[in-house]
Design an enzyme around this catalytic site. Sequence first.
Site, mmCIF file in Angstrom:
data_model
loop_
_atom_site.group_PDB
_atom_site.id
_atom_site.type_symbol
_atom_site.label_atom_id
_atom_site.label_comp_id
_atom_site.label_asym_id
_atom_site.label_seq_id
_atom_site.Cartn_x
_atom_site.Cartn_y
_atom_site.Cartn_z
ATOM 1 N N HIS A 1 5.648 14.191 -7.078
ATOM 2 C CA HIS A 1 5.552 15.579 -6.604
ATOM 3 C C HIS A 1 6.720 15.869 -5.695
ATOM 4 C CE1 HIS A 1 4.043 13.524 -3.148
ATOM 5 N NE2 HIS A 1 2.932 13.157 -3.748
ATOM 6 N N CYS B 1 -0.590 14.107 -9.027
ATOM 7 C CA CYS B 1 -1.202 13.367 -7.921
ATOM 8 C C CYS B 1 -2.726 13.545 -7.895
ATOM 9 C CB CYS B 1 -0.527 13.754 -6.610
ATOM 10 S SG CYS B 1 -0.646 12.426 -5.403
HETATM 11 N N1 GLN Z 1 -5.980 12.017 -2.431
HETATM 12 C C1 GLN Z 1 -5.246 11.301 -3.399
HETATM 13 C C2 GLN Z 1 -4.672 9.969 -2.932
HETATM 14 O O1 GLN Z 1 -4.342 9.804 -1.769
HETATM 15 C C3 GLN Z 1 -4.147 12.219 -3.907
HETATM 16 C C4 GLN Z 1 -3.100 12.479 -2.870
HETATM 17 C C5 GLN Z 1 -2.153 13.546 -3.280
HETATM 18 O O2 GLN Z 1 -2.435 14.418 -4.099
HETATM 19 N N2 GLN Z 1 -1.004 13.502 -2.661
HETATM 20 O O3 GLN Z 1 -4.565 9.072 -3.753
#
Ligand code: GLN
Length: 248
Positions: A197, A97
Amino acid sequence: MSTGRPAIRLCHLYPDHLNIYADRGNIAVFRRRLEWRGLSLEVAEVGLGDSIPADCHLYYLGGGQDRDQMLVAENLAQKADPLRGAAEDGAVVLGVCGGYQLLGHGYTAADGRRMPGIGLLDLETTAGDRRLIGDVVLDVTLNGQTRKVVGYENHAGRTHLGGGCTPLGHLRRGHGNNGEDGCEGAVATRIVGTYLHGPLLPKNPWLADVLLGWALDHAGGPVDLELLDDNFEEVAHAVAATRAGQKR
Ligand code: GLN
């Protein structure tokens, strides 16, 4: 059973900042699957004030809120050379992510601020106006084998791949990289990024073993990983697939 003999050295990057979706669960899976085979895992945790060791076999970068991601992005960009060198030498890198986005060229958040990436994967990410959330099922081909991989996504970023990497998999369910092209994640040699995840590896033991096999190969150890009893993991996999509307 563990012999206590270090087999794999893992570098966990920013465990205090990029750990939003139980990322330590992925590390626990690496550790247990090695220990069940009489091998062991040594973990080096690297925070904002630490340098990145060049001699690890496996590097892990988890997910984070935009705020935390912003905090580590500059820091990582400034000190990523040992990681780049290790990846070039055949070390395994897994980014999940927010960590996946930082393995690319950069991420432009919803407020327009740009976070630098480290360019290990040829991809670019820009936040969209709606989050992409839900269960995901994709077909992944690695080491000549194709398997169904399951997980959960929650991201604002839309990721588009350049020619230097290929998608990790093709979606059966879910939004994936950008909600448009049917692809999820990215892979280039042993560098893997994914939006999945929750965490990723407990439900996908096959993928965990592919990554461990590569890491062991890089460490010069055995690559024929002995089969484990994955009944519980397969049930978790089936539940996730069913929830996403896909049979096993
Ligand atoms: N901040 C990033 C997004 O929203 C990654 C989010 C996350 O790691 N869940 O795309």
